[in-house]
Design a protein around this motif. Structure first.
Motif, PDB file in Angstrom:
ATOM      1  N   GLU A   1       0.871  -1.116  -0.078  1.00 50.86           N
ATOM      2  CA  GLU A   1       0.033   0.024   0.112  1.00 50.86           C
ATOM      3  C   GLU A   1       0.884   1.235   0.054  1.00 50.86           C
ATOM      4  O   GLU A   1       0.667   2.227  -0.705  1.00 50.86           O
ATOM      5  N   MET A   2       2.102   1.143   0.912  1.00 52.76           N
ATOM      6  CA  MET A   2       2.899   2.374   0.870  1.00 52.76           C
ATOM      7  C   MET A   2       3.398   2.703  -0.650  1.00 52.76           C
ATOM      8  O   MET A   2       3.751   3.851  -1.032  1.00 52.76           O
ATOM      9  N   ALA A   3       3.896   1.539  -1.071  1.00 52.06           N
ATOM     10  CA  ALA A   3       4.666   1.730  -2.285  1.00 52.06           C
ATOM     11  C   ALA A   3       3.745   2.403  -3.412  1.00 52.06           C
ATOM     12  O   ALA A   3       4.007   3.347  -4.272  1.00 52.06           O
ATOM     13  N   ARG A   4       2.403   1.872  -3.296  1.00 51.32           N
ATOM     14  CA  ARG A   4       1.287   2.608  -4.440  1.00 51.32           C
ATOM     15  C   ARG A   4       1.119   3.880  -4.054  1.00 51.32           C
ATOM     16  O   ARG A   4       1.004   4.831  -4.970  1.00 51.32           O
ATOM     17  N   LEU A   5       1.106   4.113  -2.839  1.00 58.80           N
ATOM     18  CA  LEU A   5       0.756   5.736  -2.361  1.00 58.80           C
ATOM     19  C   LEU A   5       1.663   6.531  -2.628  1.00 58.80           C
ATOM     20  O   LEU A   5       1.571   7.772  -2.967  1.00 58.80           O
ATOM     21  N   VAL A   6       3.120   6.208  -2.398  1.00 59.47           N
ATOM     22  CA  VAL A   6       4.187   7.053  -2.664  1.00 59.47           C
ATOM     23  C   VAL A   6       4.175   7.568  -4.101  1.00 59.47           C
ATOM     24  O   VAL A   6       4.674   8.797  -4.758  1.00 59.47           O
TER      25      VAL A   6
END
Ligand SMILES: Cc1ncc(COP(=O)(O)O)c(C=O)c1O
Length: 394
Positions: A55-60
């Motif tokens: 999720e973090m990778a997608r959001l960044v």
């Protein structure tokens, strides 16, 4: 000195925490950190699950405008809706996004709630053993703490709860699974607490909130479903976070859930919104709100904590320590084999094992040991526990 008298007093009252921390550092310096077995902290050991990293990778990489600006104080509407959807599914109560406020951890949630409901001198009942920071939160929000107690199984003693409630009581805080005992309050306890609150409300013509602090709600090692509070008392509020269940303690993300059946819920939501803003939180961290929104069903691997619970609990009870079996969180709270728990903790430090005295949780005569540490630390502590137990019993 330029700091306030109140804060100076509070710091003095909690100076044993700093002392313990400093003694731990000193022991590590002298003996080497691999020879000191520190079971004193509640810092979650397990790393956030894969879902969080994805999720973090997608959001960044997400360049959608307006994702890093101010937002409604209660949080992004779509995040509140996702949190509500899963909470409704888990609790069986139709919570909606309107009843959710995203907060800066459970600590931020509790302070926001207390700020919203307390006038100066209003009382909040805590049930010992309790998370020590509550007393400071209550004092910061101009309230006064009153203490009720538990029975020998660490379940709230209803008579003592009733005795602690008075005309100025505005809230009772419960915490299950409990820090420090690890005990989960069964449905029957929640029902009995709620009935006691309703009797007191009638007697005093008052309204009393039941605040349920639930940061360990998903760290449970039994199959019994978690008893939610909403169906038991209309004026009830959940405060929780993802500090433990997703291993995000440093990221400061949690939420408040208001009972959808509370007749005063709109006024309460407005007050919480105002307090969240004016306490200076403004809103919960934007990136973290988005990161947890779609992973509400994920947790760290609970089985790892369960195995650590078994390792420590079985070893201590085999030595002879008396301890109620914890079914959740990551602590055990055994009886100190000598009446003076602070003396016991000091003696145990000589065995290079660090734990916290029960007095720090309003319950002298016991001690808290955390098992959210590497197995090596639990295993290394056992000889020290055994040596001291044998020594004080010989
Ligand atoms: C019972 C209890 N409540 C609240 C908190 C604070 O949680 P958070 O880090 O989410 O603010 C803790 C942290 O250890 C806790 O043990």
């Amino acid at each position: 000195m330029a700091i306030s008298r109140k804060v100076r007093e509070q710091m003095n009252n909690s100076s044993w925490i700093r002392r313990m921390f400093e003694q731990g550092i000193e022991l590590r310096n002298i003996h080497g950190s691999e020879n000191v077995f520190d079971l004193s902290l509640g810092n979650p050991l397990l790393e956030p699950p894969d879902e969080f990293r994805a999720e973090m990778a997608r959001l960044v990489a997400d360049e959608t405008p307006n994702t890093h600006r101010y937002m409604p104080n209660a949080g992004f509407p779509e995040v509140r809706a996702s949190v509500a959807e899963v909470l409704a599914e888990e609790s069986g109560v139709p919570v909606t996004g309107a009843e959710i406020l995203m907060t800066v951890g459970a600590a931020g949630a509790i302070n926001t709630i207390l700020r919203s409901i307390l006038d100066e001198g209003d009382e909040v009942v805590l049930i010992a053993p309790f998370f020590a920071e509550y007393t400071f939160y209550v004092a910061h929000q101009t309230g006064v703490s009153k203490i009720a107690t538990c029975d020998e199984n660490w379940l709230p003693d209803i008579e003592s709860l009733e005795a602690a409630i008075g005309p100025r009581t505005r809230a009772v805080i419960i915490n299950s699974p409990n820090n420090p005992t690890g005990v989960i309050y069964p449905e029957s306890s929640i029902a009995a607490i709620s009935a006691a609150l309703q009797r007191a409300e009638e007697e005093h013509g008052s309204e009393i909130y039941l605040i349920s602090d639930e940061p360990y709600r998903k760290l449970i090692y039994t199959d019994t479903p978690y008893p939610f509070i909403f169906e038991h008392h209309p004026r009830s509020i959940v405060a929780t976070s993802h500090s433990k269940d997703l291993g995000l303690a440093g990221e400061r993300i949690g939420y408040i859930a208001i009972n959808p059946g509370d007749p005063g819920k709109t006024e309460l939501a407005n007050a919480l919104n105002f307090s969240l803003r004016t306490l200076g939180f403004v809103n919960a961290p934007a990136l973290m709100q988005r990161a947890v929104a779609s992973i509400q069903r994920a947790t760290v691997d609970i089985n790892i904590y369960r195995k650590k619970r078994d390792l420590l609990y079985n070893a201590l009870t085999k030595i002879g320590y008396k301890c109620v079996q914890p079914d959740g969180a990551f602590y055990v709270f055994p009886k100190s084999p000598i009446p003076d728990d602070t003396e016991f903790v000091a003696q145990l430090q000589k065995e290079l094992v660090l734990v916290v005295p029960g007095v720090g949780f309003g319950t002298p005569g016991f001690f808290r040991a955390s098992y959210c540490v590497d197995d090596r630390v639990i295993e290394g502590s056992i000889d020290g526990f055994r040596n001291l137990f044998t020594q004080v019993n010989s």
